[in-house]
Design an enzyme around this catalytic site. Structure first.
Site, PDB file in Angstrom:
ATOM      1  N   ASP A 215      20.553 -36.018 -52.003  1.00 43.08           N
ATOM      2  CA  ASP A 215      20.895 -34.739 -51.384  1.00 43.08           C
ATOM      3  C   ASP A 215      19.684 -34.234 -50.618  1.00 43.08           C
ATOM      4  O   ASP A 215      18.648 -34.907 -50.554  1.00 43.08           O
ATOM      5  CB  ASP A 215      21.356 -33.716 -52.431  1.00 43.08           C
ATOM      6  N   HIS A 286      23.780 -33.384 -46.062  1.00 43.48           N
ATOM      7  CA  HIS A 286      22.962 -33.417 -47.285  1.00 43.48           C
ATOM      8  C   HIS A 286      21.922 -34.534 -47.169  1.00 43.48           C
ATOM      9  O   HIS A 286      21.700 -35.291 -48.114  1.00 43.48           O
ATOM     10  CB  HIS A 286      23.837 -33.594 -48.513  1.00 43.48           C
ATOM     11  N   GLU A 349      30.441 -30.786 -46.386  1.00 44.68           N
ATOM     12  CA  GLU A 349      29.536 -29.754 -45.864  1.00 44.68           C
ATOM     13  C   GLU A 349      28.593 -30.298 -44.785  1.00 44.68           C
ATOM     14  O   GLU A 349      27.421 -29.921 -44.728  1.00 44.68           O
ATOM     15  CB  GLU A 349      28.732 -29.130 -47.009  1.00 44.68           C
TER      16      GLU A 349
END
Length: 781
Positions: A215, A286, A349
């Site tokens: 991440d 990420h 995301e």
């Protein structure tokens, strides 16, 4: 800042399983009959089991297990199961069983039987009679789960002999995917801690461990071809005091990664417990830790640090062929480490701002004939899917991979509700249901002030238990695409393994029952009746499960002028037997039972605890009620003025050890004291602290609200309600004092009286730090 509100991870008192079961018998029969399923026939046996078996029939008599009871198993696989059962019984009881070397009659037998017929390799049959116990299955997985059921019937022991009732169980899981995801990127867990979690998963009959390994905040898996991924990407400098060595004030990095040998060890350990590991390498978003290690992978051409903030970040992998080749090389090493069928590619995301603003990315899209950024992500996912298929693996990703088109063999993990799962299933794709609204275990379990840091909403045990993975609106022809369910544990707020355990247990028990037991057999009241037995097992295994679901919640309505208070008691999990005292002693089963709000004359000390079968489920909560205490509220006792984004946040320091915890709405730093009695109150004292603002919220930043400051550093303001008149204003200092706090006094208008809603807020945008509220105190004239 030194003020701490650490979660109370308490050992619960033992509760006799069979007595509790008998007390719950009538309720469980009624619930099962209402659901259209046959009532449980043998409550004393059934009440000890989580998850409930598919079918249980009582028999006459019982079998006694003691140190002389032989354990039989033929063949290597059956012996592996038998040895694990023996070790479990020894760990949680006082009986040391031995594997028998001969074929003597009686005792406990684990039998792998090729003639055993079942649609699931995880199925088993368990028979207990007066002359012995037999667990039978066609596959080692089923035999292991049968051994777990038998262990539950015998645990916790604590006696030299255990009596198991005679019964017949036929059991198989409802879903093939019963999973738990752990984020090791935000906070890192040791190999030993991962193994302890795998042990607990196996004893809940969960079979899939989704391991989030990369991440923005850390790259945790060794990739030999790209050593900087862990050398650079495996370390970050935490924000504020947490990133400083207290002795030297020099940067103190937070580091950690798993070597490939360690990963092989964990994979082997999981397989021995019939758990498949699904690794996750998140793309295209990420990605900041990877770009920090190899800046040429990014879009901007800069070298960012490994991120030390939480939220939604904008760094993406670029779209060059060399970057695609890098990702395939990474996945090639990942495939070599994880033999399971699935590899998770993330896909969530991925904010497309960098791609949209990059002339090179736009040119690359034109070269590939791709119309927009969503299609560009889809192109990357499809390429990775082809790569994985060529290496005998299947791609799984978060539901954003639906956007722009989904590869034909991809599996979807639906986290933004269940809608993505429905859409994917209707398109013919397999689905794992994992909605954030029900199955995100990093959300708080209760609203107790004893909860550790966590996300804004609470997902209590009942809400987890009520989740149904197969939506009613999904037509029958597509329901076979629902592989199962998974809970997710994101670790932004979990610095320690104890906090991780608090988040997972006991909610994992509710997850397990939904994943395994037939839908018609589920009943929350019956689950609550069986749960204390599971808590005993947690104690015996050394699991620091959350006490907060079993505490008493106190709600106080004061009448300061009369010197009285009315207190309402409740339990957030639904246990009804609350006992209380006012004499300073902890309540017992003989103490008064709470039936209605208690009217108390001040000063008073109220103690209360939840009971089941005459035993407390958690330590008694205490409320000290005095005239002075009614004049004060902590941040946990106040409401938020708006429904922005309330978080329970931990302060930044010290680097190690306990830290202060605050409730704060990072979209609107405003706290509400509803109905404060301002009669004869001259002023308000506010104890405030300051901590780093370590969030990236992308487009949600527009939702942040700040009142305009009128002085250099802003003001503390007191309003009559969230949008009411300004009652008082005090300039804020440039810095808090050496303790990290500052005490501010705000004088109120002389004619103010009666009850008012008080809004306490701070003006101005003070980032990179923010003011937080610790305590508000009314000061009489």
């Amino acid at each position: 800042m030194k003020r701490t509100t650490a979660p109370r991870l308490l050992s619960f008192l033992a509760i006799p399983v069979l007595a509790l079961a008998l007390a719950a018998c009538q309720r469980d029969e009624k619930s099962a009959a209402t659901a259209g399923a046959p009532p449980p026939a043998d409550v004393s046996a059934e009440m000890a089991l989580i998850p409930l078996p598919a079918k249980l029939e009582p028999r006459q008599g019982q079998f006694t297990i003691d140190a002389s009871t032989p354990v039989h198993a033929e063949g290597e696989a059956a012996q592996r199961v038998a040895k694990r059962f023996v070790k479990l019984v020894s760990t949680t009881g006082k009986i040391d069983l031995k594997l028998a070397a001969d074929g003597a009659a009686g005792g406990i037998r684990f039998v792998l039987d090729p003639a055993f017929k079942s649609a699931s390799p995880e199925a088993y049959v368990l028979d207990t009679a007066t002359d012995g116990i037999t667990v039978r299955a066609s596959d080692e997985r089923g035999l292991f789960y049968g051994a777990v059921t038998l262990w539950q019937l015998a645990a916790p022991g604590g006696e030299a002999a255990i009596r198991v009732p005679a019964l017949h169980i036929e059991d198989a899981p409802r879903f093939g995917w019963r999973g738990l995801m752990l984020d090791s990127a935000r906070h890192f867990q040791s190999v030993e801690e991962i193994k302890r979690l795998l042990d607990a998963m196996a004893l809940h009959k969960l079979n899939t461990f989704h391991w989030h390994l990369t991440d923005d905040q850390g790259w945790r898996i060794e990739i030999k071809r790209y050593p900087k991924l862990t050398e650079v990407g495996g370390c970050r400098i935490p924000a504020g005091d947490g990133g400083k060595d207290p002795a030297t004030e020099k940067p103190k990095p937070y580091c950690g990664y798993y070597t490939q040998d360690q990963i092989r060890d964990v994979v082997k350990y999981a397989a021995e417990r019939h758990i498949t590991i699904v690794p996750e390498i998140d793309v295209p978003g990420h990605a900041q830790a990877a770009i920090a290690a190899y800046p040429e992978l990014g879009v901007l051409g800069d070298k960012p640090p490994v991120l030390n903030e939480w939220g939604v970040n904008t760094y993406l992998f670029n779209t060059e062929e060399s970057t695609f080749q890098f990702l395939e090389n990474v996945f090639a090493e990942v495939i070599g480490l994880f033999p399971g069928p699935y590899v998770h590619v993330g896909g969530d995301e991925a904010v497309k701002d960098q791609w949209k603003a990059s002339a090179r990315v736009q040119a690359r899209m034109r070269e590939l004939g791709i119309k927009d950024e969503m299609a560009m992500q889809s192109h990357l996912i499809q390429r990775l899917e082809k790569f994985l298929v060529a290496h005998d693996r299947r791609l799984i990703g978060w539901d954003e991979i639906l956007e722009g088109g989904l590869p034909p063999e991809a599996t979807v993990m639906s986290w933004r509700g269940i809608e993505g799962g429905i859409e994917a299933a209707e398109q013919g794709h397999d689905v794992v249901m994992s909605p954030s609204s029900e199955l995100y275990f990093d959300y708080l379990q209760t609203h107790s002030p004893n909860e550790p840091p966590g996300r804004p909403a609470a997902i209590p045990l009942k809400q987890v238990y009520a989740f149904e993975p197969v939506p009613q609106q999904l037509d029958a022809a597509h329901r076979q695409h629902i592989l199962g369910l998974q809970a997710n544990v994101w670790t932004e707020h979990m610095r320690s393994f104890a906090r991780m355990q608090h988040a997972i247990f006991p909610r994992i028990a509710a997850l397990a029952e939904t994943g395994w037991s037939p839908q018609a057999r589920k009943d929350y009241d019956g689950f609550l009746a069986r749960l204390p037995a599971q808590l005993q097992r947690y104690q015996a295994l050394g699991i620091n499960y959350a006490a907060t679901p079993f505490e008493v919640a106190f709600s106080v309505q004061e009448d300061r002028q009369a010197g009285k208070a009315t207190v309402t008691l409740d339990n957030p999990t639904g246990y009804q037997d609350i006992r209380y005292t006012t004499d300073g002693n902890d309540p017992t089963a003989a103490s008064p039972r709470y039936e209605s709000p208690l009217a108390l004359t001040l000063p008073a000390e109220l103690r209360a605890a939840v009971f089941a079968d005459g035993k407390p489920l958690a330590a008694a909560g205490v409320q000290h009620l005095t005239a002075a205490s009614l004049l004060s509220r902590t941040d946990e006792e106040l409401q938020m003025c708006s429904s922005g984004l309330m978080l329970r946040l931990e302060d930044d320091g010290p680097a190690d050890g306990e830290r202060a915890i605050f409730n704060v709405d990072i979209f609107n730093p405003c706290w509400l004291w509803s109905g404060a009695d301002l009669t004869d109150i001259a002023s308000i004292k506010v104890r405030a602290g300051r901590m780093p603002y370590y969030f990236q919220l992308h487009k949600d930043e527009a939702n942040r609200k700040f009142r305009a400051p009128k002085s250099a550093h802003g003001e503390l303001e007191i309003h009559a309600g969230c949008d009411g008149e300004l009652l008082a204003s005090v300039p804020l200092p440039a810095e808090p004092d050496s303790s990290g706090f500052v005490d501010l006094k705000a004088d109120l208008p002389a004619d103010l009286t009666g009850r008012r809603d008080l809004c306490i807020t701070f003006t101005g945008d003070t980032r990179p730090t923010m003011w937080v509220l610790d305590r508000v105190t009314l000061q009489p004239r």
